[in-house]
Scaffold this active site. Sequence first.
Site, PDB file in Angstrom:
ATOM      1  N   SER A 128       0.465   2.449  16.139  1.00 19.95           N
ATOM      2  CA  SER A 128       0.030   2.317  14.770  1.00 19.95           C
ATOM      3  C   SER A 128      -0.653   1.352  14.054  1.00 19.95           C
ATOM      4  CB  SER A 128       1.167   3.121  13.756  1.00 19.95           C
ATOM      5  OG  SER A 128       2.054   2.580  13.854  1.00 19.95           O
ATOM      6  N   ASP A 155       3.627  -0.227   3.695  1.00 17.65           N
ATOM      7  CA  ASP A 155       4.676   0.660   3.971  1.00 17.65           C
ATOM      8  C   ASP A 155       5.944   0.228   4.513  1.00 17.65           C
ATOM      9  OD1 ASP A 155       4.267   0.984   6.373  1.00 17.65           O
ATOM     10  OD2 ASP A 155       3.414   2.890   6.452  1.00 17.65           O
ATOM     11  N   HIS A 178       4.508  -0.872   8.041  1.00 11.41           N
ATOM     12  CA  HIS A 178       3.034  -1.711   8.460  1.00 11.41           C
ATOM     13  C   HIS A 178       2.542  -2.526   7.350  1.00 11.41           C
ATOM     14  CE1 HIS A 178       3.388   2.531  10.325  1.00 11.41           C
ATOM     15  NE2 HIS A 178       2.949   1.902  11.401  1.00 11.41           N
TER      16      HIS A 178
END
Length: 366
Positions: A44, A331, A334
Amino acid sequence: MVVATSVNGEVTAFLVCFLVFIGLRISVCKAQAAAPAVYMFGDSLVDVGNNNHLPLSIAKADFPHNGIDFVDGKPTGRFSNGMNAADFLAKKMGLPTSPPYLSLIGDATLPITGVSFASGGCGVLNSTGEKFKQSISFAQQVEYFSLVNDHLVRRLGPSGAQVHLSKSLFAIVIGSNDLFAYFKTSSTVSIKYTPQQYLDLMVSTFKGLLKMLYELGARKVLVTGVGAIGCSPIQRKQNKTGGCNVGLNYWSVKYNDGLKTMLQEMKSELGMNYAYFDIYNVMVNLFQEPETYGFTEIKKACCGFGNLNADVPCIPLSSYCLNRRSHVFWDLYHPTEAVSSMFTDILYSGSQQYMIPMNVEQLLGV
Ligand SMILES: *[C@@H]1O[C@H](CO)[C@@H](O)[C@H](O)[C@H]1NC(C)=O
Ligand SMILES: *[C@@H]1O[C@H](CO)[C@@H](O)[C@H](O)[C@H]1NC(C)=O
């Protein structure tokens, strides 16, 4: 026309560019790219939308407030308020961001400037992605790349494809999810393996897949280590003092050591050129002196809810900060766009303090 008789490729390219400019009075002239293409593998941290095409995946970012600082404030599947490291890297190389492989299925021609296989939630090990129901494991990403390679061979011929790939950058950002999977409560892999056995399995699996990429034509590889993931908001909120998870950081360093040794072996056994990005120590340095880099909030996520904004992920109901430029974390897992940009500056042109044995700019020059 002295210049035109020169066989210097750059001068000729400049001249052609100049004539086109005069003739059509439009600027189609672009600085030459640093490499023909960038093939992106990973999780991600560099996913630019593959998971949007996985209906069962729960590792998604195609909803607000993700993308709030992206073009038109649009969520794209990037786990970020804006761009991520894949975007910044492509930009530095003078290339468009490599599009998600799954967005290209059914297209007759694939972009010649690279493809991204990165998928949120995945790991080096197949088992890692299971937590997120559906994600493209590293092994599957390599399989997809072999299909892209078939396409390149048809399009450029075997030797044309070989030259193209030998000059292209293969960027790999993976491994955090494997460590999270081992050290989470009710982990199944921690019953099967000791921590060291698990790290060894990660490194040997990585090596096997890197060899496959080499056999398919990869010659220049950027590999990012695992960051100081024990300091992510999701980990800090579990520590009463708000401190980092010391164990998780310890094993991240151990894994990175194994990774570096493996890359040296790949260099001496096969002559594969690489740049290793010591993101772990960049993060440690960032936490020690955030102001140097223009950050003031190193613990709390910008978008989320609850303790350190890390009890709830960044979903439409979550709140988010206004000063995104001053937060390290977007978040619970990340980095913000600003941090991704800073990471990319270092990996592209940073010194040997963090880039071993060379930075990406130098790697593309060998
Ligand atoms: C991982 O998955 C790939 C398919 O994507 C498969 O070929 C490989 O054998 C699997 N590895 C293990 C160790 O199960
Ligand atoms: C929690 O953070 C403190 C530093 O504030 C550290 O000394 C301690 O080891 C941490 N606990 C765990 C379980 O990592």
